[in-house]
Design a protein around this motif. Structure first.
Motif, short mmCIF file in Angstrom:
data_model
loop_
_atom_site.label_atom_id
_atom_site.label_comp_id
_atom_site.label_asym_id
_atom_site.label_seq_id
_atom_site.Cartn_x
_atom_site.Cartn_y
_atom_site.Cartn_z
N GLN A 122 36.32 24.45 102.73
CA GLN A 122 35.04 23.79 102.89
C GLN A 122 34.66 23.65 104.36
OE1 GLN A 122 34.01 24.33 99.68
NE2 GLN A 122 32.79 22.52 100.09
N MET A 132 39.34 21.20 85.24
CA MET A 132 37.98 20.74 85.56
C MET A 132 37.54 21.26 86.92
SD MET A 132 37.70 16.84 84.05
CE MET A 132 39.16 16.22 84.88
N LEU A 133 38.46 21.28 87.89
CA LEU A 133 38.12 21.84 89.20
C LEU A 133 37.75 23.31 89.07
CD1 LEU A 133 40.80 20.22 91.55
CD2 LEU A 133 38.35 19.73 91.46
N TRP A 134 38.51 24.04 88.25
CA TRP A 134 38.19 25.46 88.06
C TRP A 134 36.82 25.61 87.41
CZ3 TRP A 134 37.70 27.90 83.17
CH2 TRP A 134 37.41 29.26 83.26
N ALA A 135 36.52 24.78 86.41
CA ALA A 135 35.23 24.87 85.73
C ALA A 135 34.08 24.58 86.71
CB ALA A 135 35.18 23.89 84.56
N GLY A 136 34.32 23.67 87.66
CA GLY A 136 33.26 23.34 88.60
C GLY A 136 33.17 24.28 89.78
N LEU A 137 34.32 24.72 90.30
CA LEU A 137 34.34 25.53 91.52
C LEU A 137 34.47 27.02 91.26
CD1 LEU A 137 36.76 23.28 93.62
CD2 LEU A 137 34.25 23.35 93.74
N ARG A 138 34.95 27.38 90.08
CA ARG A 138 35.17 28.79 89.72
C ARG A 138 36.12 29.49 90.69
NH1 ARG A 138 34.36 29.52 84.47
NH2 ARG A 138 32.54 28.32 83.83
N TYR A 172 43.02 18.06 85.22
CA TYR A 172 42.24 17.88 86.45
C TYR A 172 41.94 19.23 87.09
CZ TYR A 172 41.23 16.50 91.28
OH TYR A 172 40.66 16.36 92.52
N ASN A 173 42.93 20.10 87.16
CA ASN A 173 42.72 21.39 87.80
C ASN A 173 41.87 22.32 86.94
OD1 ASN A 173 44.39 21.86 90.48
ND2 ASN A 173 45.56 20.46 89.19
N TYR A 230 42.74 27.57 90.83
CA TYR A 230 42.88 26.39 89.98
C TYR A 230 43.20 26.79 88.54
CZ TYR A 230 40.91 23.81 93.88
OH TYR A 230 40.69 23.26 95.12
#
Length: 569
Positions: A395, A205-211, A202-203, A215
């Motif tokens: 955010q 994927m968060l890193w891949a999306g948020l960079r 999960y983390n 994460y």
């Protein structure tokens, strides 16, 4: 800190207190269920003067040289010399009893097990984790031997050696008990590893999306822990590197170093230590560099014992540093640090409970023995919550920053930048589809005199009251902004000049009748307005604004408190 490797270190420290002297103990009855470790029935002898043969070990036991283990799980520390363990199993029945001897540690380099009955050796076995996994007996990540115990007293002499912490959990189980125990452990480890792998994925994927590097570092930390735990428990040797004998010997210290390094890298990034505490940041990075260099020297010299000692010292200091980072960051006002500190405490408590269980100070069962794993699950969960909390805070701060960039801080309406962002698409659509569009520019009359008479606080009240009045008169599709100073701008899509003029007059009259209360006095205001309508000749929105501005000043020149439009200047 959060693993059984820290548990082993604490056991090593406990072992420095010394083992109890030799004491008589009763034989272990083979016909009675033995679900717990059987170390209390064992005695031991350390090979301090060189290797002993089986005959020499038997003779030493006969003359009383063995000492009672005194704890459910024998523990001899890191780098211990080879140790002989002896225990007596009694079969009081008339029939042989088949039992399984489990040595539940994957750490032992070499294990010799000898079964003796009536002074005669009936069976001898040699097992070791230096073999490939498939060559070990029992297809088990631990050492397991089956034996038929004849009626009477059977003596077990077990010789173990290993430079790793020599913790030797011994169990004597029936086949059904062994299968039931393995089944429970398989289910629990499946839940444990599955939970941590899900968090890791999960983390990632968060890193891949948020960079966000936090994460990625958290994922590396979880991955390093899983590898280290798998190495320690034997799952790695069973599943990941069954044929790699050299890596099986060096995986523990190297993965401890990787685990601690990735954990500290995550902590430094997550708590922003480099910005808040630059000296502490340099000290921790230096600490990591020193231990990495010492570990490299241990590997180059082939000293597995020194590598393990370094690993355990490193993980002990790592535990203290993580707690200190959480406490320092929390005191500095970082809200996510509260989760971080709770996570570190949970992991430490889990390790402490497991230590006390194996040491025999509290009852030993699956829950107390696996408390270190439960602590790590809590640690991972709390750190995931900390990342989530920080993401929400980030955010919210980003949203506030965007609002500050597009909102006038005094009146709360759009500023000039936001006006252009919202008005340009409406302008382009009106040009493309040849639709009506009008614009009103409004300026409060004699605003400098208001400031001079009532102060800037009074002037601010006038600006806010004007903004509220304009907001209440607009439609949903209209765009209102503070243009600068005491000027306001209104863009009116789908609005012709006549409609815009009627609106402008209503606004002028409403402002003329408005009274702004300040310090017990009423402030009267008026405004001058200029109206412009989109025509085919307007090249862009800026030209429309300039035309409205010209008409606004025309209203000023005609005496203020009036509306000027192209048809009625």
């Amino acid at each position: 800190m959060k693993t059984r490797l820290l548990l082993a270190l604490l056991l090593l420290l406990a072992s420095l207190r010394g083992m109890p002297a030799f004491a008589e103990h009763h034989p272990l009855p083979a016909n009675v269920s033995q679900t717990g470790p059987i170390g209390l029935h064992a005695s031991y002898l350390m090979e301090t003067d060189g290797r002993l043969s089986l005959e020499q070990a038997v003779a030493a036991h006969t003359r009383g040289a063995f000492r009672a283990v005194g704890t459910p799980v024998p523990n001899f520390g890191i780098g211990s010399v080879p140790v002989w363990l002896q225990l007596t199993v009694e079969n009081p029945t008339a029939q042989p009893l088949e039992r399984q001897l489990h040595i539940k540690t994957p750490w032992l380099d070499r294990v010799e097990v000898h079964f003796r009955l009536a002074g005669t050796t009936r069976a001898s076995h040699v097992v070791a984790d230096r073999k490939a996994f498939g060559q070990s007996p029992g297809d088990n990540r631990f050492f397991m031997l089956e034996h038929d115990f004849e009626p009477g007293l059977t003596e077990l002499f077990i010789r173990v050696e290993k430079p790793d912490p020599m913790v030797v959990p011994l169990y004597l189980l029936t086949a059904d008990e062994g299968r039931a125990r393995e089944r429970i452990q398989d289910y629990s480890y499946g839940l444990f590893y599955g939970f941590l792998l899900a968090l890791l994925g999960y983390n990632l994927m968060l890193w891949a999306g948020l960079r966000d590097a936090s994460y990625l570092l958290y994922s590396l930390y979880l991955g390093a822990f899983l590898l280290m735990n798998g190495s320690y428990t034997g799952h790695g040797f069973q599943w990941l590197w069954p044929d790699s004998r050299i890596w099986a010997q060096w995986s523990n210290p190297l993965l401890v170093l990787l685990y601690g390094s990735s954990g500290l890298a995550f902590a430094l990034r997550f708590l922003d230590i480099r910005r808040h505490f630059p000296r502490l940041y340099r000290a921790i990075t230096g600490y990591l560099g020193v231990f990495a260099l010492l570990m490299l020297l241990a590997i180059l010299t082939g000293s597995q014992k020194h590598a393990l000692m370094l690993a355990f010292v490193f993980v002990l200091l790592f535990a203290g540093i993580m707690l200190a980072l959480g406490a320092i960051s929390m005191r500095s006002g970082q809200k996510p640090a509260e989760y971080f500190l709770l996570a570190s405490i949970a992991a430490m408590l889990g390790a402490a409970i497991s230590t006390l269980a194996v040491w025999g100070r509290i009852p030993t069962n699956e829950w107390t023995y696996r408390a270190a794993d439960i602590g790590m699950m809590l640690d991972a969960t709390l750190l995931a919550l900390a990342l989530t909390y920080r993401f929400r805070v980030t955010q919210a701060e980003k949203l506030r920053a965007e609002q500050l960039a597009t909102r006038d801080p005094l009146t709360g309406i759009d500023n000039r930048r936001a006006f252009h962002d919202r008005a340009l698409p409406l302008w382009n659509r009106a040009r493309r589809e040849d639709r009506e569009l009008s614009l009103i520019l409004l300026d409060i009359d004699h605003f400098k005199a208001i400031n001079d008479t009532h102060g800037h606080a009074g002037g601010d009240r006038v600006l806010v009251a004007t903004a509220r009045l304009l907001e209440s008169a607009l439609r949903k599709q209209d765009v209102l902004a503070r243009w600068g100073g005491e000027e306001f701008i209104l863009l009116l899509p789908e609005t012709g000049l006549s409609e815009a003029a009627h609106l402008a007059e209503r606004l002028r009259a409403a402002l003329e009748g408005l009274r702004v209360r300040h310090e017990g006095k009423d402030i009267a205001i008026t405004a001058s307005l200029g109206i412009a309508r989109r025509k085919a000749g307007h090249p862009d929105l800026e030209r429309l604004v300039a035309e409205a501005d010209e008409l606004l000043y025309h209203s000023k020149e005609r005496g203020r408190n009036r509306v000027s439009s192209p048809e009625a200047p």
